[in-house]
Motif scaffolding. Structure first.
Motif, PDB file in Angstrom:
ATOM      1  N   GLU A  16     -44.215-105.220 -75.020  1.00 55.11           N
ATOM      2  CA  GLU A  16     -44.751-104.420 -76.115  1.00 55.11           C
ATOM      3  C   GLU A  16     -46.204-104.006 -75.895  1.00 55.11           C
ATOM      4  OE1 GLU A  16     -44.156-106.704 -79.622  1.00 55.11           O
ATOM      5  OE2 GLU A  16     -41.956-106.581 -79.538  1.00 55.11           O
ATOM      6  N   LEU A  17     -46.856-104.558 -74.878  1.00 52.59           N
ATOM      7  CA  LEU A  17     -48.245-104.203 -74.609  1.00 52.59           C
ATOM      8  C   LEU A  17     -48.308-102.819 -73.980  1.00 52.59           C
ATOM      9  CD1 LEU A  17     -49.581-107.573 -73.116  1.00 52.59           C
ATOM     10  CD2 LEU A  17     -49.890-106.716 -75.446  1.00 52.59           C
ATOM     11  N   ASP A  18     -49.132-101.948 -74.547  1.00 51.98           N
ATOM     12  CA  ASP A  18     -49.265-100.623 -73.948  1.00 51.98           C
ATOM     13  C   ASP A  18     -50.425-100.616 -72.956  1.00 51.98           C
ATOM     14  OD1 ASP A  18     -51.660-100.391 -75.414  1.00 51.98           O
ATOM     15  OD2 ASP A  18     -50.671 -99.369 -77.077  1.00 51.98           O
ATOM     16  N   GLU A  19     -50.674 -99.460 -72.351  1.00 48.08           N
ATOM     17  CA  GLU A  19     -51.702 -99.368 -71.316  1.00 48.08           C
ATOM     18  C   GLU A  19     -53.110 -99.541 -71.871  1.00 48.08           C
ATOM     19  OE1 GLU A  19     -51.310 -99.281 -67.990  1.00 48.08           O
ATOM     20  OE2 GLU A  19     -49.209 -99.637 -68.508  1.00 48.08           O
ATOM     21  N   ALA A  20     -53.252 -99.429 -73.193  1.00 50.11           N
ATOM     22  CA  ALA A  20     -54.578 -99.570 -73.806  1.00 50.11           C
ATOM     23  C   ALA A  20     -54.925-101.020 -74.139  1.00 50.11           C
ATOM     24  CB  ALA A  20     -54.662 -98.721 -75.082  1.00 50.11           C
ATOM     25  N   VAL A  21     -54.024-101.950 -73.817  1.00 49.86           N
ATOM     26  CA  VAL A  21     -54.284-103.351 -74.136  1.00 49.86           C
ATOM     27  C   VAL A  21     -55.572-103.816 -73.464  1.00 49.86           C
ATOM     28  CG1 VAL A  21     -52.905-104.195 -72.192  1.00 49.86           C
ATOM     29  CG2 VAL A  21     -53.257-105.663 -74.173  1.00 49.86           C
ATOM     30  N   ALA A  22     -56.298-104.670 -74.167  1.00 45.20           N
ATOM     31  CA  ALA A  22     -57.579-105.151 -73.648  1.00 45.20           C
ATOM     32  C   ALA A  22     -57.383-106.017 -72.412  1.00 45.20           C
ATOM     33  CB  ALA A  22     -58.308-105.953 -74.730  1.00 45.20           C
ATOM     34  N   ASP A  23     -58.341-105.936 -71.492  1.00 48.07           N
ATOM     35  CA  ASP A  23     -58.309-106.783 -70.294  1.00 48.07           C
ATOM     36  C   ASP A  23     -58.172-108.247 -70.667  1.00 48.07           C
ATOM     37  OD1 ASP A  23     -58.730-104.489 -68.781  1.00 48.07           O
ATOM     38  OD2 ASP A  23     -60.891-104.828 -68.591  1.00 48.07           O
ATOM     39  N   GLU A  24     -58.875-108.659 -71.713  1.00 45.17           N
ATOM     40  CA  GLU A  24     -58.902-110.072 -72.091  1.00 45.17           C
ATOM     41  C   GLU A  24     -57.512-110.590 -72.464  1.00 45.17           C
ATOM     42  OE1 GLU A  24     -63.009-108.410 -73.015  1.00 45.17           O
ATOM     43  OE2 GLU A  24     -60.932-107.746 -73.146  1.00 45.17           O
ATOM     44  N   THR A  25     -56.679-109.722 -73.036  1.00 46.11           N
ATOM     45  CA  THR A  25     -55.321-110.138 -73.403  1.00 46.11           C
ATOM     46  C   THR A  25     -54.506-110.438 -72.159  1.00 46.11           C
ATOM     47  OG1 THR A  25     -55.402-108.793 -75.414  1.00 46.11           O
ATOM     48  CG2 THR A  25     -53.227-109.466 -74.632  1.00 46.11           C
ATOM     49  N   LEU A  26     -54.574-109.547 -71.175  1.00 44.93           N
ATOM     50  CA  LEU A  26     -53.848-109.769 -69.923  1.00 44.93           C
ATOM     51  C   LEU A  26     -54.388-110.984 -69.182  1.00 44.93           C
ATOM     52  CD1 LEU A  26     -53.576-106.063 -68.696  1.00 44.93           C
ATOM     53  CD2 LEU A  26     -51.761-107.460 -69.707  1.00 44.93           C
ATOM     54  N   VAL A  27     -55.706-111.140 -69.180  1.00 49.14           N
ATOM     55  CA  VAL A  27     -56.313-112.284 -68.488  1.00 49.14           C
ATOM     56  C   VAL A  27     -55.876-113.595 -69.136  1.00 49.14           C
ATOM     57  CG1 VAL A  27     -58.511-113.445 -68.008  1.00 49.14           C
ATOM     58  CG2 VAL A  27     -58.274-111.000 -67.575  1.00 49.14           C
TER      59      VAL A  27
END
Length: 203
Positions: free
Chosen positions: A40-51
């Motif tokens: 559900e994460l789109d390309e605008a998701v924050a770097d911190e979320t992926l990290v």
């Protein structure tokens, strides 16, 4: 952003708890929740979320998910390097170098690759090094120089400098350009000296 980061951390905690308890049903449920969250994460998701998802242990159930997260981070280019470097070395004692953290010797490629295989490193450290290892070299160099040019602490700047010295010749041009930067310039000058000393034969 903060809410997404919090959810990512909660899902990681739920998975690692189920893994530690050997609870098969809970683990399968946690895997599904993590997969749905990442989907559900789109390309605008924050770097911190992926990290935050890099805290996941790598195993058969998380391989595909971590591969997706790592690929997304690697595609983001230089701007994500500071977050990755902080994840990789931020919790280590300040007197330790990157090489001390990984406990291997070799060029930067070998250093980063070895970090992904070390059984003694926390999952987030190995995963963060793995993303940096997968990045285009030009993006990694630009990101490390970007760390030198920001207000990030000296600990991270020393780690960035060490990796740039390990990269060596490919980093020389970008480092020479950064000499004009007020913050990065003094670091760049020292790194260029270290690279030159490694390049020149000793008798």
């Amino acid at each position: 952003m903060d809410a997404e980061v919090a959810v990512a951390r909660q899902l990681v905690d739920a998975f690692t708890d189920a893994l530690a308890r050997g609870a098969g049903d809970a683990r399968a449920y946690a895997e599904r929740q993590l997969a749905d969250f990442v989907d559900e994460l789109d390309e605008a998701v924050a770097d911190e979320t992926l990290v935050a998802l890099l805290d996941l242990p790598l195993d058969g159930g998380t391989f595909s998910l971590l591969h997706d997260v790592s690929a997304r981070l690697a595609r983001r280019g230089p701007g994500v390097v500071g977050h990755l470097l902080e994840t990789a070395v931020g919790d280590a004692p300040p007197e330790l170098s990157v090489r001390d953290v990984v406990s291997v010797a070799g060029a930067v490629g070998a250093l980063l690759e070895a970090a992904t295989r070390s059984p003694d490193l926390p999952d987030r450290v190995a995963n963060a090094f793995s993303v940096m290892d997968a990045m285009a070299q030009g993006d990694l160099i630009a990101g490390l120089i970007g760390v030198l040019a920001t207000a990030r602490g000296e600990r991270l700047k020393r780690a960035a400098a060490e990796l740039l010295v390990e990269i060596g010749e490919p980093a020389v041009g970008p480092l020479e350009t950064s000499l004009r930067d007020h913050a990065a310039g003094p670091w760049a000058a020292d790194i260029l000296i270290d690279i030159r000393e490694r390049r020149e034969p000793r008798f």
